[in-house]
Design a protein around this motif. Sequence first.
Motif, mmCIF file in Angstrom:
data_model
loop_
_atom_site.group_PDB
_atom_site.id
_atom_site.type_symbol
_atom_site.label_atom_id
_atom_site.label_comp_id
_atom_site.label_asym_id
_atom_site.label_seq_id
_atom_site.Cartn_x
_atom_site.Cartn_y
_atom_site.Cartn_z
ATOM 1 N N LEU A 31 4.654 -0.292 -20.857
ATOM 2 C CA LEU A 31 4.946 0.197 -22.204
ATOM 3 C C LEU A 31 6.297 1.023 -22.301
ATOM 4 O O LEU A 31 6.737 1.388 -23.455
ATOM 5 N N THR A 32 6.888 1.150 -21.261
ATOM 6 C CA THR A 32 8.265 2.011 -21.283
ATOM 7 C C THR A 32 9.279 1.165 -20.396
ATOM 8 O O THR A 32 9.108 0.744 -19.672
ATOM 9 N N GLU A 33 10.418 1.419 -21.124
ATOM 10 C CA GLU A 33 11.578 0.883 -20.374
ATOM 11 C C GLU A 33 12.567 2.005 -20.183
ATOM 12 O O GLU A 33 13.299 2.805 -21.089
ATOM 13 N N VAL A 34 13.278 1.867 -18.998
ATOM 14 C CA VAL A 34 14.302 2.878 -18.616
ATOM 15 C C VAL A 34 15.728 2.466 -18.823
ATOM 16 O O VAL A 34 16.234 1.469 -18.754
ATOM 17 N N VAL A 35 16.312 3.234 -19.927
ATOM 18 C CA VAL A 35 17.591 2.920 -20.157
ATOM 19 C C VAL A 35 18.663 3.674 -19.428
ATOM 20 O O VAL A 35 19.640 2.894 -19.153
ATOM 21 N N GLY A 48 14.637 6.829 -21.893
ATOM 22 C CA GLY A 48 13.904 5.631 -21.956
ATOM 23 C C GLY A 48 13.413 5.308 -23.414
ATOM 24 O O GLY A 48 13.712 5.984 -24.490
ATOM 25 N N PHE A 49 12.766 4.242 -23.525
ATOM 26 C CA PHE A 49 12.405 3.447 -24.663
ATOM 27 C C PHE A 49 10.778 3.371 -24.633
ATOM 28 O O PHE A 49 10.256 2.729 -23.772
ATOM 29 N N ASN A 50 10.097 3.563 -25.614
ATOM 30 C CA ASN A 50 8.678 3.532 -25.639
ATOM 31 C C ASN A 50 8.229 2.174 -26.489
ATOM 32 O O ASN A 50 8.076 2.215 -27.763
ATOM 33 N N TRP A 51 7.890 1.164 -25.640
ATOM 34 C CA TRP A 51 7.491 0.007 -26.328
ATOM 35 C C TRP A 51 6.220 -0.082 -27.384
ATOM 36 O O TRP A 51 6.273 -0.765 -28.378
ATOM 37 N N ASP A 52 5.476 1.178 -26.976
ATOM 38 C CA ASP A 52 4.215 1.178 -27.898
ATOM 39 C C ASP A 52 4.720 1.725 -29.344
ATOM 40 O O ASP A 52 3.770 1.595 -30.348
ATOM 41 N N TYR A 132 14.333 -1.704 -29.602
ATOM 42 C CA TYR A 132 15.555 -0.892 -29.705
ATOM 43 C C TYR A 132 15.988 -0.740 -28.424
ATOM 44 O O TYR A 132 17.128 -0.483 -27.721
ATOM 45 N N GLY A 133 14.866 -0.525 -27.450
ATOM 46 C CA GLY A 133 15.100 -0.461 -26.160
ATOM 47 C C GLY A 133 16.091 -1.464 -25.176
ATOM 48 O O GLY A 133 16.597 -1.082 -24.292
ATOM 49 N N LEU A 134 16.137 -2.449 -25.722
ATOM 50 C CA LEU A 134 17.043 -3.577 -25.382
ATOM 51 C C LEU A 134 18.484 -3.790 -25.935
ATOM 52 O O LEU A 134 19.095 -4.555 -25.861
#
Length: 272
Positions: A31-35, A48-52, A132-134
């Motif tokens: 559920l997390t994305e490293v930016v 990072g970005f929290n997909w949750d 937002y993480g993308l």
Amino acid sequence: MNDIAQSLRGWTPDDPGSEAAVEFVTLASELTEVVSSHQVGNERFVVGFNWDTTNGPPGTHRAFGLHASFAPDTGRCHVRARSTPTFGWAGHWLVGRGADPRAVARYRPVPENPYDEPPEYRTEGLYSGTHYGLARPGGRTTRLIEDRVRRCGDRYRILRSNSAYPSFFNGEREANFVLLHDRHPQAVSRRFVIQLETITVKRTTYAITEGGFHTLAQARHWLDRIDARAGTVPPLPVTDPATGLAPRGIPAPVRGRATPVQSAASVARRTR
């Protein structure tokens, strides 16, 4: 976030706060994305970005910073995580904990096919502005403002952050704002700053615009004039993206009737 979770395996958290942060990145790694990520000695810094958060209410903090320090002689780690309104502010928190501001700014590229779609069903851009993480900075002005935020120390105090308008209204863009108090000595005539971050869904980019206001009431009045359903905002006062101050030659705003923005008294009457 699997690489971050992997790096924490075998280490013992040294306090309850570290236990909570390790749990966040290991139990919910999908559920997390490293930016952005870099290491300095025995310390690791992650934006990072929290997909949750994509199913949360508009204005939910979706970015976060994570700082882990390792003690090889004891096998223990100290880990802290902080949610923030934007990637720039996650970087600010990390720089305050010793991160290299240049390394924090090196965002990972967006995967060519982030949703793992077959070619015939490939989506142009993002499914939603909440992803937002993308998204990545879309221009020089945005990168300048982010760099200033990362390096600003205690210059700004965040007063409020929220959604300006969500992408589900028009499907093309989504915007969020951060309202700041600027303590820079040269900002005496424009102490209140709004940073508006707009995500363009099809381009997978975001842009930051910024403006300074003489009073808090003027800044709030500007926010009240955003047309959320149309996805439009009034023009912001001019601010230099590198310094965050009014450019030379731009007269300072005047309190009272001479200012083009509604006075504090009239705003108070309207909001009673």
